[in-house]
Design a protein around this motif. Structure first.
Motif, short mmCIF file in Angstrom:
data_model
loop_
_atom_site.label_atom_id
_atom_site.label_comp_id
_atom_site.label_asym_id
_atom_site.label_seq_id
_atom_site.Cartn_x
_atom_site.Cartn_y
_atom_site.Cartn_z
N GLY A 55 13.25 58.36 119.14
CA GLY A 55 13.79 57.25 119.93
C GLY A 55 15.00 56.62 119.26
O GLY A 55 15.99 56.29 119.91
N THR A 56 14.90 56.45 117.96
CA THR A 56 16.03 55.88 117.22
C THR A 56 17.24 56.81 117.30
O THR A 56 18.37 56.35 117.48
CB THR A 56 15.62 55.64 115.75
OG1 THR A 56 14.54 54.70 115.72
CG2 THR A 56 16.77 55.10 114.92
N VAL B 6 17.92 58.85 119.73
CA VAL B 6 18.47 58.76 121.09
C VAL B 6 19.30 57.48 121.23
O VAL B 6 20.43 57.51 121.72
CB VAL B 6 17.35 58.80 122.16
CG1 VAL B 6 17.91 58.51 123.55
CG2 VAL B 6 16.66 60.16 122.16
N GLY B 7 18.75 56.38 120.75
CA GLY B 7 19.47 55.10 120.86
C GLY B 7 20.77 55.11 120.06
O GLY B 7 21.78 54.56 120.49
N ALA B 8 20.72 55.74 118.90
CA ALA B 8 21.92 55.81 118.06
C ALA B 8 22.96 56.72 118.72
O ALA B 8 24.16 56.41 118.72
CB ALA B 8 21.56 56.31 116.67
N LEU C 290 23.30 57.32 121.87
CA LEU C 290 23.79 56.65 123.08
C LEU C 290 24.90 55.64 122.75
O LEU C 290 25.76 55.36 123.56
CB LEU C 290 22.61 55.93 123.73
CG LEU C 290 22.76 55.37 125.12
CD1 LEU C 290 23.01 56.49 126.13
CD2 LEU C 290 21.51 54.59 125.51
N THR C 291 24.85 55.11 121.53
CA THR C 291 25.78 54.04 121.17
C THR C 291 26.86 54.48 120.19
O THR C 291 27.54 53.64 119.60
CB THR C 291 25.00 52.84 120.59
OG1 THR C 291 24.09 53.32 119.58
CG2 THR C 291 24.19 52.13 121.66
N GLY C 292 27.00 55.79 119.98
CA GLY C 292 28.19 56.23 119.26
C GLY C 292 27.99 57.01 117.97
O GLY C 292 28.96 57.48 117.39
N LEU C 293 26.74 57.18 117.52
CA LEU C 293 26.53 58.04 116.35
C LEU C 293 26.18 59.45 116.83
O LEU C 293 25.98 59.69 118.02
CB LEU C 293 25.43 57.48 115.45
CG LEU C 293 25.70 56.11 114.83
CD1 LEU C 293 24.57 55.71 113.89
CD2 LEU C 293 27.03 56.09 114.07
#
Lengths: 320, 334
Positions: B71-72, B74-76, B78-81
Motif C-alpha cells: 500500500g505504501t 502504491v501511495g508513493a 501515485l505521488t511521484g516516487l
C-alpha cells in the motif's frame, strides 16, 4: 476557544451548505432514477470533511472514503466535475470510469476516494513517504470511518507511520455504525482515539458536529505532523442522517436516535454561531446559502448536459 | 569508457541487484522497501551493500507488514516516487493483494487516466529449496487475471538485469517474479547501463521446426536441456519464452505453432487455472488451430500444495525428462 476569521467562516458556511445541497441533489437524482448506481451520502457528517479541508495548507494531500463528497468539497474539488462523475459523464473527474467511489484529482493532491474500507490508510503512508522523501513540508489528511479501524490495514499503517514518523493526520469519522453494525458490537473500546496509544501516536476524540473544535484540533494536528513529529489520530464523533447507501432500510436504529442527532446538525450549529455572534447578518447568510445552492444547481445542469463517455474509451487507460 | 557490448559473468541474483543499483543511481525517485533488505541484505542476500550506497532514506527496512509495504508503495508511486518493493517470498503477496489488485492495478483506469502507479513488486517464487507449502508457490496466474498489472519473469541473469531495469522504468505496476531456484545460476550479463529487456515482447530462445515448447522461469533451462538431448535424435524443438506473462505477446507463439504443428506449454504452477491453459486456449482460438497435428500438451505443476521433502517437491513440478517424453508423445514416438 479559537477565533476564526470572517473569511474562513464565510468559506466554511458556503462549503458546508454546498456539501449539504450536493447530497440533497444527489438524493433527488437517485429518486428520479437519473443516478442509478450506488452512492454513499454524508448528510449530517459534513463538518468533518469541510472544516478539516479548510485547515489544510496549499499543497497538502488528502485520501478520502466512500462517503467522501463533503471531504472532496472541503478539499476544494469542483462540484461540476464531481456531479458529472456521479452521473457517469465524460466531463467528470474520472471521465465516467470511477463514479462517486473513485473521485480523485491526483495531480492536485487528492489521491482519491476509496471503495475499499480501510484502503486509504496505507496509500496515505506512501503519499506521506513521498512528502518526506522530497522534503515538501506537506501533510497527508487521511479520512476513514469507524469500521475501517477494524481492518488490518489500519494497524499496519498506524505502526508504519509511527515508526517512520510520517506526516499524516488520520481523521476517523466515527458515525457510530459500520454499515448497520453499532460500534459497541464491532469494537470493545469507547474511543477509537485510544488505538493511537498502541502505536505511540497521539489520539484525540472530538465532537464531529462542532466546527470550532474540528478546526482547532485539525490545525494543531496538521502542524504537529508538518513539524516532522509523526502522525496524529483524530476521532470525530458524528452521525449520518441518511442510510448507509441509497437502498438502506435503516432497521438498525431508532427514529428517536436520528432525531437526537439532527438536533446537533453541524450546519445548524454553524449557522447559529454566525447569527449569535453577529458575524453575518441574516441577509448575508441567505445570500451565502443561495450562492451555495445555485452552485449545486449549476453542477447538476452541467452534469446533465454533459456527454456520455464515448464507448470507444472503454479500453483506454488500462495501462499508462 | 566502458565498451558498449562488454559482458560479465554473474549470478542471476547479482544481476537483479546490478539492475536495481543502476536505476537507483540514475533516478533519485527510485526507492526500495521491504523486510530485512537493509543491513541484513535481504533474505536471499540480494540487496547486500545497497543500504551502504543509498542510505536509509532510499533503502527502507519495513515492519513485517506486507499490506503496508504494498500500500505504501502504491501511495508513493501515485505521488511521484518509483518504489521497488520486495515480498520476502511470493506467497506473502496474498497479504498485500488489496493494495495491489484493488488499488494500484486500477487507479490509472478508474481515475480516468489522470494518475500513474510506477511500482515494481519483486516476488521470489517457486520450488527448489525445500521451503514447503507456504514459501514455494508460483502464483503468477492470480496476478495475470488483473488488468492494469504487468507480470514478468526473467529466466537468465541477462534477462534479470534487463527486465528489472525495464520494470523500474515502466509507468505501471509491474510484478517481477524471480524463481528462487535461479538465484545462484550464472550467465553473461551486459554491463551497459542502458541495457533493458522490452516488456511485452515474447522471445524465441531456440529455433526449431518439429515441436514448440513455451516455458519460463526454472522450466526454461529444463526445456533447453531436453531440446539439446532431442537434437541428438534429430528432433528440432523450438523454445519460446514469453518473458512477460501478462499481457502476453502471443504472435510469436502463434507463428511457431503454425510452423511446428505441435505445442507444449509448461510452468511450475499448478495446471488448473494456470497461465498455460490461457496460452492453450488462445492457440485454440487462433489461426494456428488448423495447423495442430496433435493435442496441446500442458506440462505443469500438480494440483497439490508444494510438499517439504526434496524428493516429493521435485516430483510435483516438471523435470527435464518430462519435456523429452512430452515431445515423444506429440510425435507419436513413445
Amino acid at each position: 476557544m479559537i477565533e476564526l476569521s470572517e473569511e474562513i467562516l464565510l468559506r466554511m458556511y458556503y462549503k458546508m451548505n454546498q456539501a449539504r445541497f450536493f447530497e440533497e441533489k444527489v438524493e433527488d437524482l437517485l429518486k428520479r432514477g437519473i443516478i442509478d448506481e450506488t452512492v454513499y451520502l454524508s448528510k449530517g457528517e459534513e463538518a468533518t470533511g469541510v472544516v478539516s479541508g479548510l485547515a489544510l495548507e496549499k499543497g497538502d494531500l488528502v485520501s478520502m472514503t466512500h462517503r467522501g463528497h463533503a471531504q472532496a468539497i472541503g478539499f476544494g474539488l469542483d462540484v461540476n466535475l464531481m456531479m458529472a462523475e456521479l452521473l457517469g459523464k465524460s466531463t467528470g473527474y474520472c471521465k465516467g470510469k470511477g463514479g462517486s467511489l473513485h473521485i480523485a484529482d491526483v495531480l492536485n493532491g487528492n489521491i482519491g476516494a476509496n471503495g475499499i474500507v480501510g484502503g486509504g490508510f496505507t496509500l496515505s503512508c506512501g503519499a506521506a513517504l513521498t512528502q518526506k522523501h522530497k522534503k515538501t513540508g506537506q501533510v497527508v489528511l487521511c479520512f476513514a470511518g469507524d469500521g475501517a479501524t477494524n481492518e488490518g490495514s489500519f494497524h499496519e499503517a498506524m505502526n508504519l507511520a509511527s515508526v517512520w514518523k510520517l506526516p499524516i493526520v488520520f481523521l476517523i469519522e466515527n458515525n457510530l455504525y459500520g454499515m448497520s453494525t453499532p460500534i459497541a458490537k464491532h469494537m470493545n473500546i469507547e474511543n477509537i482515539s485510544d488505538r493511537g496509544a498502541g502505536y505511540n501516536i497521539p489520539g484525540l476524540t472530538i465532537d464531529g458536529t462542532d466546527f470550532l473544535e474540528i478546526y482547532d484540533v485539525m490545525t494543531k494536528s496538521l502542524r504537529y505532523a508538518r513539524a516532522g513529529r509523526g502522525p496524529v489520530l483524530v476521532e470525530a464523533k458524528t452521525y449520518r442522517f441518511c442510510g448507509h447507501s441509497s437502498d438502506d432500510p435503516q432497521v438498525y436504529r431508532s427514529t428517536e436516535e436520528v432525531q437526537q442527532w439532527q438536533e446537533k446538525d453541524p450546519l445548524f450549529r454553524l449557522k447559529k454561531y454566525l447569527q449569535e455572534n453577529r458575524v453575518f447578518t441574516g441577509k448575508q447568510l441567505e445570500t451565502i446559502e443561495g450562492e451555495a445552492k445555485s452552485s449545486i444547481e449549476q453542477a447538476a445542469e452541467f452534469a446533465l448536459e454533459s456527454l456520455e463517455p464515448d464507448i470507444t474509451t472503454v479500453l483506454e487507460d488500462v495501462y499508462a | 569508457m566502458m565498451e558498449i557490448n562488454e559482458m560479465k559473468k554473474m549470478k542471476y541474483r547479482d544481476a537483479i541487484r546490478l539492475g536495481m543499483t543502476e536505476e537507483m543511481r540514475r533516478d533519485d525517485a527510485v526507492i526500495f522497501l521491504g523486510e530485512d533488505i537493509g543491513r541484513y541484505g535481504g533474505a536471499f542476500g540480494l540487496s547486500a551493500g545497497m543500504l551502504d550506497e543509498f542510505g536509509e532514506e532510499r533503502v527502507l527496512d519495513t515492519p513485517i507488514s506486507e499490506a503496508a509495504i504494498v500500500g505504501t508503495a502504491v501511495g508513493a508511486a501515485l505521488t511521484g516516487l518509483r518504489p521497488v518493493c520486495e515480498m520476502m517470498h511470493m506467497d506473502f503477496v496474498t497479504l498485500g493483494m488489496d493494495a495491489l489488485v484493488n488499488q494500484g492495478a486500477k487507479m490509472h483506469y478508474m481515475f480516468g487516466g489522470q494518475a500513474q502507479v510506477p511500482l515494481v513488486l519483486r516476488l521470489p517464487a517457486g520450488t527448489g529449496d525445500g521451503a514447503g507449502a507456504q514459501h514455494s508457490q508460483s502464483l503468477e496466474a492470480w496476478l495475470c487475471h488483473v488488468p492494469g498489472l504487468k507480470v514478468v519473469t526473467p529466466s537468465t541473469p541477462a534477462q534479470a538485469k534487463g527486465l528489472i531495469k525495464a520494470a523500474i522504468r515502466d509507468n505501471n505496476p509491474v510484478c517481477f517474479i524471480e524463481p528462487k531456484a535461479l538465484y545462484q545460476t550464472e550467465g553473461l550479463v551486459p554491463l551497459d547501463d542502458d541495457y533493458t529487456i522490452e516488456i511485452g515482447k515474447t522471445l524465441i530462445e531456440r529455433p526449431g521446426k518439429d515441436v514448440t515448447i513455451v516455458a519460463y522461469g526454472t522450466l526454461l533451462a529444463k526445456a533447453m536441456e531436453a531440446a539439446a538431448f532431442l537434437e541428438e535424435e534429430g528432433i528440432e524443438v523450438e523454445i519460446i519464452n514469453p518473458v512477460t506473462l501478462y499481457p502476453m505477446d502471443m504472435q510469436p507463439i502463434v507463428e511457431s505453432v503454425i510452423k511446428t504443428g505441435r505445442l507444449i506449454v509448461a510452468h511450475e504452477a499448478p495446471k488448473t487455472g494456470g497461465v498455460g491453459g490461457e496460452i492453450a486456449a488462445r492457440i485454440a482460438e487462433s489461426e494456428a488451430f488448423d495447423y495442430l497435428n496433435a493435442p496441446i500438451l500442458r506440462l505443469c505443476g500438480m494440483d497439490v500444495p508444494i510438499p517439504y521433502s526434496k524428493e516429493l517437491e521435485a516430483s510435483v513440478v516438471p523435470q527435464r525428462n518430462d519435456f523429452v517424453h512430452g515431445v515423444y508423445r506429440l510425435l507419436n514416438r513413445e
